[in-house]
Design a protein around this motif. Structure first.
Motif, PDB file in Angstrom:
ATOM      1  N   ALA A 305       0.855  -1.013   0.000  1.00  0.00           N
ATOM      2  CA  ALA A 305      -0.015  -0.104   0.182  1.00  0.00           C
ATOM      3  C   ALA A 305       0.955   1.367  -0.096  1.00  0.00           C
ATOM      4  N   PRO A 306       0.884   2.156  -0.887  1.00  0.00           N
ATOM      5  CA  PRO A 306       1.764   3.202  -1.134  1.00  0.00           C
ATOM      6  C   PRO A 306       1.567   4.165   0.212  1.00  0.00           C
ATOM      7  N   GLU A 307       2.462   4.462   0.775  1.00  0.00           N
ATOM      8  CA  GLU A 307       2.196   5.464   2.158  1.00  0.00           C
ATOM      9  C   GLU A 307       2.743   6.960   1.432  1.00  0.00           C
ATOM     10  N   PHE A 308       1.761   7.924   1.855  1.00  0.00           N
ATOM     11  CA  PHE A 308       2.189   9.016   1.244  1.00  0.00           C
ATOM     12  C   PHE A 308       1.130  10.116   1.911  1.00  0.00           C
ATOM     13  N   SER A 309       1.588  11.262   1.992  1.00  0.00           N
ATOM     14  CA  SER A 309       0.794  12.339   2.471  1.00  0.00           C
ATOM     15  C   SER A 309       0.071  13.136   1.224  1.00  0.00           C
ATOM     16  N   PHE A 310      -1.358  13.335   1.225  1.00  0.00           N
ATOM     17  CA  PHE A 310      -1.943  13.792   0.152  1.00  0.00           C
ATOM     18  C   PHE A 310      -1.714  15.476   0.144  1.00  0.00           C
ATOM     19  N   ARG A 311      -1.397  15.915   1.452  1.00  0.00           N
ATOM     20  CA  ARG A 311      -1.175  17.343   1.487  1.00  0.00           C
ATOM     21  C   ARG A 311       0.110  17.599   0.787  1.00  0.00           C
ATOM     22  N   LYS A 312       1.148  16.704   1.069  1.00  0.00           N
ATOM     23  CA  LYS A 312       2.373  16.821   0.296  1.00  0.00           C
ATOM     24  C   LYS A 312       2.439  16.425  -1.126  1.00  0.00           C
ATOM     25  N   MET A 314      -0.415  17.388  -3.051  1.00  0.00           N
ATOM     26  CA  MET A 314      -0.747  18.640  -3.471  1.00  0.00           C
ATOM     27  C   MET A 314       0.178  19.762  -3.517  1.00  0.00           C
ATOM     28  N   ALA A 315       1.286  19.757  -2.418  1.00  0.00           N
ATOM     29  CA  ALA A 315       2.303  20.704  -2.345  1.00  0.00           C
ATOM     30  C   ALA A 315       3.141  20.606  -3.654  1.00  0.00           C
ATOM     31  N   THR A 396     -10.594  25.357  -9.493  1.00  0.00           N
ATOM     32  CA  THR A 396     -10.591  25.600  -8.176  1.00  0.00           C
ATOM     33  C   THR A 396     -10.234  24.319  -7.131  1.00  0.00           C
ATOM     34  N   LEU A 397     -10.161  23.196  -7.907  1.00  0.00           N
ATOM     35  CA  LEU A 397     -10.017  22.178  -6.992  1.00  0.00           C
ATOM     36  C   LEU A 397      -8.498  22.181  -6.464  1.00  0.00           C
ATOM     37  N   TRP A 398      -7.477  22.873  -7.107  1.00  0.00           N
ATOM     38  CA  TRP A 398      -6.049  22.847  -6.839  1.00  0.00           C
ATOM     39  C   TRP A 398      -5.800  23.573  -5.263  1.00  0.00           C
ATOM     40  N   SER A 399      -6.410  24.630  -5.474  1.00  0.00           N
ATOM     41  CA  SER A 399      -6.383  25.398  -3.984  1.00  0.00           C
ATOM     42  C   SER A 399      -7.115  24.819  -2.923  1.00  0.00           C
ATOM     43  N   THR A 400      -8.459  24.243  -3.109  1.00  0.00           N
ATOM     44  CA  THR A 400      -9.335  23.468  -2.274  1.00  0.00           C
ATOM     45  C   THR A 400      -8.776  22.427  -1.572  1.00  0.00           C
ATOM     46  N   PHE A 401      -8.066  21.476  -2.447  1.00  0.00           N
ATOM     47  CA  PHE A 401      -7.556  20.172  -2.117  1.00  0.00           C
ATOM     48  C   PHE A 401      -6.262  20.340  -1.522  1.00  0.00           C
ATOM     49  N   ALA A 402      -5.640  21.518  -1.640  1.00  0.00           N
ATOM     50  CA  ALA A 402      -4.226  21.699  -1.184  1.00  0.00           C
ATOM     51  C   ALA A 402      -4.362  21.843   0.470  1.00  0.00           C
ATOM     52  N   GLU A 403      -5.396  22.080   1.137  1.00  0.00           N
ATOM     53  CA  GLU A 403      -5.774  22.075   2.301  1.00  0.00           C
ATOM     54  C   GLU A 403      -6.074  20.834   3.226  1.00  0.00           C
ATOM     55  N   LEU A 404      -6.465  19.562   1.892  1.00  0.00           N
ATOM     56  CA  LEU A 404      -6.945  18.641   2.685  1.00  0.00           C
ATOM     57  C   LEU A 404      -5.714  17.508   3.143  1.00  0.00           C
ATOM     58  N   ASP A 405      -5.678  16.787   4.089  1.00  0.00           N
ATOM     59  CA  ASP A 405      -4.713  15.929   4.664  1.00  0.00           C
ATOM     60  C   ASP A 405      -4.817  14.604   4.015  1.00  0.00           C
ATOM     61  N   ALA A 406      -5.952  14.329   3.428  1.00  0.00           N
ATOM     62  CA  ALA A 406      -6.275  12.915   2.623  1.00  0.00           C
ATOM     63  C   ALA A 406      -6.976  13.276   1.505  1.00  0.00           C
TER      64      ALA A 406
END
Length: 715
Positions: A305-312, A314-315, A396-406
């Motif tokens: 299972a890939p381990e990653f930070s969704f926030r990273k 998007m960063a 708009t999803l790029w700025s909205t999703f940038a704040e999500l942890d998952a």
């Protein structure tokens, strides 16, 4: 069979005409000799003579036989001016149309197939101004009418257009010759009919349509009449919009040392850099790596299972945007010689642009030419309840999703086009439960059926629930829970979601730039001609705002034409060329195409031949574990000329470039086959596709003789 019979019939009638020496009846002396006998016969059987004359005239014209002038004189001599003009006019038009149709039926397909590329400009000219050309030719009797009939049959001109233009265009000449026929006794030779003054009159009549066209163009320029043209201009060119079309337009102007101002409201680089191409490809790459880790056993590795930070993730997307941004920055373009202004532009007259700068001040500039390159924005459907539940778009999803942890747990993607498919697959690979809703019978509807099915299978394998033929009806909210209601075959279904992405297309940005006040026609896009000119010839449009394609590379392509025509149109104007337009959808496997696919060829009635090579047979694809997809080439039947190519597979967008080059420069599959391709690479798929075509067209009879020859050589 029918074509052969028609050729035999026409050939037989023409041969019979000359063998029986019927031509000697169609002379001035013969007409004078038999005139009184025909008048007597006409008095006895008027309808028989009238009908027989009409049929003889039609047959003579249809077979392109000599003697049309004599028959026209005969019409005046036998029937008088009024009835004679009526008979000759309709008989000549009917006969000419029959010759036109015969030429089209017997010759057009063969001529267009053999010389289609060389006749392209002529075909386009006749499709656009054919009636004017024909009318001009018909007015001048110097041009052989029978030749006009046969040659026009090879063009795309409509039959009804050919008939009515011929009817009207030949009327003046018919009148002259019928009138001469009423004075047959005084007529000594045919040359006496067309005196130099009369010929000059006909020539002037022929030139008149051209003069009228120029006059019409002058009238069009009268749109400037209510505006006061400046005595001098502050700029050579003002470009409104800093996306692909705007940047290229400004760059070209600066490169040729024109004084140019580029006005951008928000972010330089436009949609592609900030919301489209660049961020989506960065996301796709991360999602692809996650998928490869998940399927590690495919490469002889342990799956996990890939381990990653969704926030990273998007960063990283935003980091990629920031690294590419300098290529499109105000600083770079300023260094190239472009004046870059940040603010809102409005065209106040054909030469004046008012800019409300972001610092609160206003600046007004005059310019010789303007390029409107304002781009497009995501289209949001008028879905009841949509505003209440909330949504994001590809902007708009790029700025909205940038704040999500998952990644959103439950994601609905509305739309089954390229953008919807790319986002659906990527977020599914990053952990979202994705439902994709498309009202059409299949996703990627512009591609061939097999491509759509392969794309659907690929998305489904990544966990996307693809709902085609499902129409979104409304959105509902119950407390904090959000739903979209869809209908399929009369049945409703509620789908719960956390985030809804609207990806149902993009609409041109048309409001607020002064287009309405200037009366510039707009529909879904700004209306332009072949030179990208609007109603005002010094105002151009390019990119998404002009259509018909919404690709970054076509925006840049159009920008060259808009800028060059704007700056140098007084000397030479260029029609924008859409003949070879490539595009790609970056799902896995990628889908790339240029030219026609099968469904378009069928819709347009284009005869074609299909050659297909399966990438599952390619060495490099097998080694990379990407042995999935195909190269499909459409060619002219029996020839290696490429009509279109669809590639499905790893790096399909890159592989397509070879075919784009080949189509642009008229290179066929034999040239691709004869080109060395590095081994082992994915590019060999193109060569092997060409090899498949060659194998299918191997000269079997020659090969059979060669087999005998080699057998003989063995003894």
């Amino acid at each position: 069979m029918k074509r052969g019979l028609l050729i035999l019939l026409i050939f037989g009638l023409i041969v019979g005409f000359f063998v029986l020496d019927l031509g000697h009846y169609l002379t001035l002396e013969s007409l004078k000799h038999w005139q009184q006998d025909f008048i007597t016969l006409k008095a006895q059987s008027p309808w028989l003579v009238t009908g027989g004359f009409f049929i003889a005239y039609v047959v003579s014209t249809a077979l392109s036989l000599p003697g049309a002038v004599i028959l026209t004189l005969a019409a005046g001599a036998l029937f008088g001016l009024g009835v004679g003009v009526l008979l000759a006019s309709f008989a000549s038009s009917f006969g000419a149309t029959l010759a036109f149709l015969a030429s089209r039926f017997v010759l057009r397909d063969a001529v267009q197939q053999r010389f289609g590329d060389k006749l392209k400009a002529i075909n386009e000219g006749f499709a656009r101004d054919g009636a004017l050309y024909l009318f001009t030719l018909r007015l001048v009797p110097v041009f052989p009418f029978f030749l006009i009939n046969l040659l026009l049959g090879l063009t795309p001109m409509k039959t009804r257009t050919f008939y009515w233009v011929s009817q009207v265009g030949m009327l003046a000449g018919t009148l002259v010759f019928v009138n001469a026929g009423t004075q047959l006794a005084a007529l000594q030779s045919l040359s006496g009919i067309l005196s130099p003054p009369l010929l000059l009159s006909f020539v002037l009549l022929g030139v008149f349509p051209m003069i009228a066209k120029k006059f019409t163009a002058w009238l069009q320029r009268r749109v400037y009449a209510k505006w006061q043209r400046p005595a001098r201009f502050d700029r050579n060119l003002i470009v409104i919009g800093g996306g692909a079309a705007g940047l290229v337009s400004a760059y070209i102007a600066a490169a040729v040392k024109a004084k140019v101002t580029l006005i951008e409201t928000h972010k330089m680089g436009g949609d592609c850099l900030n919301y489209g191409c660049v961020p989506s490809k960065a996301l796709i790459k991360s999602a692809k790596l996650a998928s490869q880790i998940r399927h590690g056993e495919h490469y002889g590795l342990n799956a996990g299972a890939p381990e990653f930070s969704f926030r990273k993730v998007m960063a990283r997307v935003h980091k990629v945007i920031s690294e590419v941004a300098p290529h499109d920055s105000a600083e770079r373009y300023t260094s190239l010689g472009v004046e870059v202004l940040q603010g809102y532009a409005r065209i106040t007259d054909p030469w004046t642009v008012e800019i409300k700068l972001n610092d609160g001040t206003t600046q007004t500039l005059t310019t010789r030419s303007i390029v409107i390159a304002t781009g497009a924005r995501p289209f949001v459907p008028p879905l009841p309840g949509l505003e209440e539940v909330g949504y994001v778009t590809s902007d708009t999803l790029w700025s909205t999703f940038a704040e999500l942890d998952a990644a959103p747990k439950r994601l609905v993607v509305l739309g089954g086009g390229p953008i919807g498919c790319e986002l659906a697959q990527s977020f599914a690979r990053l952990g979202s439960n994705v439902t994709q809703v498309e009202m059409a019978p299949r996703i990627m509807i512009r591609e061939d059926l097999e491509v759509s099915e392969l794309a659907r299978a690929s998305l489904s394998a990544d966990g996307v629930e693809v709902l085609t033929d499902h129409k979104a009806v409304r959105c509902e909210k119950e407390g904090e829970r959000k739903y979209i209601v869809v209908e399929h075959e009369g049945q409703s279904r509620r789908i719960e979601f956390d985030v809804l992405i609207c990806a149902v297309g993009r609409s041109a940005r048309l409001k607020g730039f002064g287009l309405e006040e200037l009366g510039i026609p707009v529909q879904r896009t700004v209306t332009t001609n072949d030179y990208l000119e609007t109603l005002y010839p010094n105002i151009y449009a390019a990119g998404d705002v002009a259509g018909p394609y919404q690709f970054t590379h076509t925006a840049a392509h159009q920008a060259w034409y808009a800028a060059v025509n704007a700056l140098f149109g007084d000397f030479k104007r260029f029609k924008v060329d859409y003949s070879v337009i490539p595009w790609a959808t970056f799902i896995e496997p990628e889908v790339a195409r240029v030219g026609l696919n099968e469904q378009e060829a069928r819709e347009q009635g284009v005869a074609y031949e299909v050659t297909k090579y399966g990438i599952d047979d390619l060495d490099r694809a097998i080694a990379d574990g990407t042995a999935n997809g195909f190269v499909k080439v459409l060619t002219v039947s029996g020839k290696d000329k490429i009509l279109g190519v669809t590639i499905v597979g790893e790096h399909a967008g890159d592989l397509l470039a070879e075919f784009v080059l080949a189509m642009k420069h008229g290179l066929g599959l034999n040239k691709i086959l004869g080109t060395i391709h590095t081994y082992p690479t994915m590019a060999e798929a193109n060569k092997y596709a060409a090899g498949e075509w060659k194998r299918n067209h191997a000269p079997q009879r020659i090969l059979a003789w060669l087999e005998r020859y080699h057998a003989w050589k063995r003894g």
